[in-house]
Design an enzyme around this catalytic site. Structure first.
Site, mmCIF file in Angstrom:
data_model
loop_
_atom_site.group_PDB
_atom_site.id
_atom_site.type_symbol
_atom_site.label_atom_id
_atom_site.label_comp_id
_atom_site.label_asym_id
_atom_site.label_seq_id
_atom_site.Cartn_x
_atom_site.Cartn_y
_atom_site.Cartn_z
ATOM 1 N N HIS A 130 0.825 -1.211 0.000
ATOM 2 C CA HIS A 130 0.000 0.000 0.000
ATOM 3 C C HIS A 130 0.864 1.268 0.000
ATOM 4 O O HIS A 130 2.083 1.203 -0.191
ATOM 5 C CB HIS A 130 -0.997 -0.021 1.158
ATOM 6 N N GLU A 167 -1.362 0.858 7.922
ATOM 7 C CA GLU A 167 -0.629 -0.281 7.390
ATOM 8 C C GLU A 167 0.517 0.185 6.495
ATOM 9 O O GLU A 167 1.619 -0.380 6.540
ATOM 10 C CB GLU A 167 -1.571 -1.193 6.602
ATOM 11 N N HIS A 222 2.854 -6.870 4.715
ATOM 12 C CA HIS A 222 1.516 -6.327 4.971
ATOM 13 C C HIS A 222 1.155 -6.449 6.447
ATOM 14 O O HIS A 222 1.816 -7.154 7.220
ATOM 15 C CB HIS A 222 0.458 -7.081 4.144
ATOM 16 N N GLU A 303 1.515 -11.348 6.236
ATOM 17 C CA GLU A 303 0.623 -10.514 7.043
ATOM 18 C C GLU A 303 1.182 -10.584 8.459
ATOM 19 O O GLU A 303 1.001 -11.578 9.164
ATOM 20 C CB GLU A 303 -0.811 -11.038 6.977
#
Length: 340
Positions: A130, A167, A222, A303
């Site tokens: 992101h 994030e 992430h 993650e």
């Protein structure tokens, strides 16, 4: 750890006790007394020489035992201090605490590996998931891109903790820390973005950057946005997808090996438990992620935790924990690249 000082050995030299050559004796003739005196003189010389030799050897032994170790005995990690904890930081626990204390783990410890620049000549792609600017470019990131077996949004805004730590900030910080460790080990590190873009890049471009760099391995970092009751980390590996632009046939097996190493290395470094809401034993396989479908180099996602969970969020906002996360990622990549 500082190397232990070498043990110093001390000798108690034992000297032979010789009979006194001048003790009282029956009187003898003059010639006999001269012979005896001459023999006594020779004996004294011999005793003195032997004593001098013993003292010299003893001094040599003690000097050798007390000699300091060569500076080559120190690893690079011996010279590095751990990053100070930020105010209110979370003290590592479980396996993470052991790794921070220098306990043995499945991967190298310290911000530089003991083997020196063993990753020289290897290229690593780190993909910080992101972008903090995505929220200001919603129309740009909403456009659809081809991922081989379907079409998906270019990118998303990502998630955040309840307190607003994004994030995108988390992933870029961890990637920067991991990049430094890997560079110290000699690797060439390529980033998909370095906080220098207004938004994106799109998921297909993220895969293309790794392909064009001919990376030996790639990791996309992430933080998850699952329900607050869920917690833990997991690693996502590519499934076999052969459709349109996608063909993961050549990378499925090496990506699986990288994924297992990353799972083990991350847990050892951070103490974070496996996700209790998805995957099995911290591993998941998917065929719907463009960053994996379009990759031509071994690649996995991690993650690192659920940012909506209060416990995970507390750890992920702690700089010391993020350093441990970066260490786990870098160590896993090092293990993969030095054994493949």
């Amino acid at each position: 750890m500082r190397p232990e000082r070498p043990e110093q050995h001390h000798r108690n030299d034992q000297y032979d006790q010789h009979e006194d050559p001048f003790a009282e004796r029956p009187r003898r003739s003059g010639r006999f007394r001269v012979a005896v005196a001459g023999g006594a003189a020779l004996s004294l010389c011999l005793v003195g020489w032997l004593g001098w030799q013993a003292l010299a050897n003893s001094s040599s032994d003690r000097a050798g035992a007390a000699a300091p170790r060569s500076s080559a005995a120190f690893s690079e990690g011996d010279l590095l201090d751990p990053s100070p904890a930020a105010p209110g930081s979370v003290a590592p626990s479980g396996a993470g605490a052991s790794a921070a204390a220098g306990s043995p783990s499945a991967a190298p410890s310290g911000s530089s590996s003991p083997g020196g620049r063993q990753l020289a000549g290897r290229t690593v792609l780190l993909d910080a998931g992101h972008n903090t600017g995505n929220g200001r470019h919603t129309s740009d990131i909403a456009k659809q891109v081809d991922i081989g077996n379907s079409r998906k949004e270019c990118d998303t805004t990502g998630t955040s903790t309840d307190a607003g730590y994004s994030e995108a900030d988390f992933t870029l910080d961890v990637v920067h820390r991991a990049r430094q460790i890997l560079r110290d080990r000699g690797a060439t590190v390529v980033l998909t973005q370095d906080g220098d873009r207004a938004w994106g890049p799109c998921i297909d471009e993220r895969a293309r950057i790794g392909n064009e760099a001919k990376a030996d391995a790639a990791v996309s970092v992430h933080g998850d946005g699952a329900p607050g009751s869920a917690s833990g980390f997991h690693v996502i590996m590519p499934s076999r997808v052969v459709a349109g632009k996608a063909d993961t046939s050549a990378i499925v097996d090496p990506s699986h090996r990288l994924g297992v190493l990353l799972r083990d290395g991350f847990k050892a470094a951070t103490g974070e438990p496996y996700a209790d809401y998805i995957g099995q034993q911290g591993l998941d396989t998917r065929g719907d992620l463009g960053g994996l479908n379009l990759s031509r180099v071994p690649k996995v996602f991690i993650e690192c935790g659920n940012m909506r969970n209060s416990g995970d969020a507390k750890r992920m906002t702690d700089p010391q924990w993020r350093q441990q996360a970066a260490q786990g990622i870098a160590d896993a990549l090092t293990s993969y690249l030095t054994t493949s």
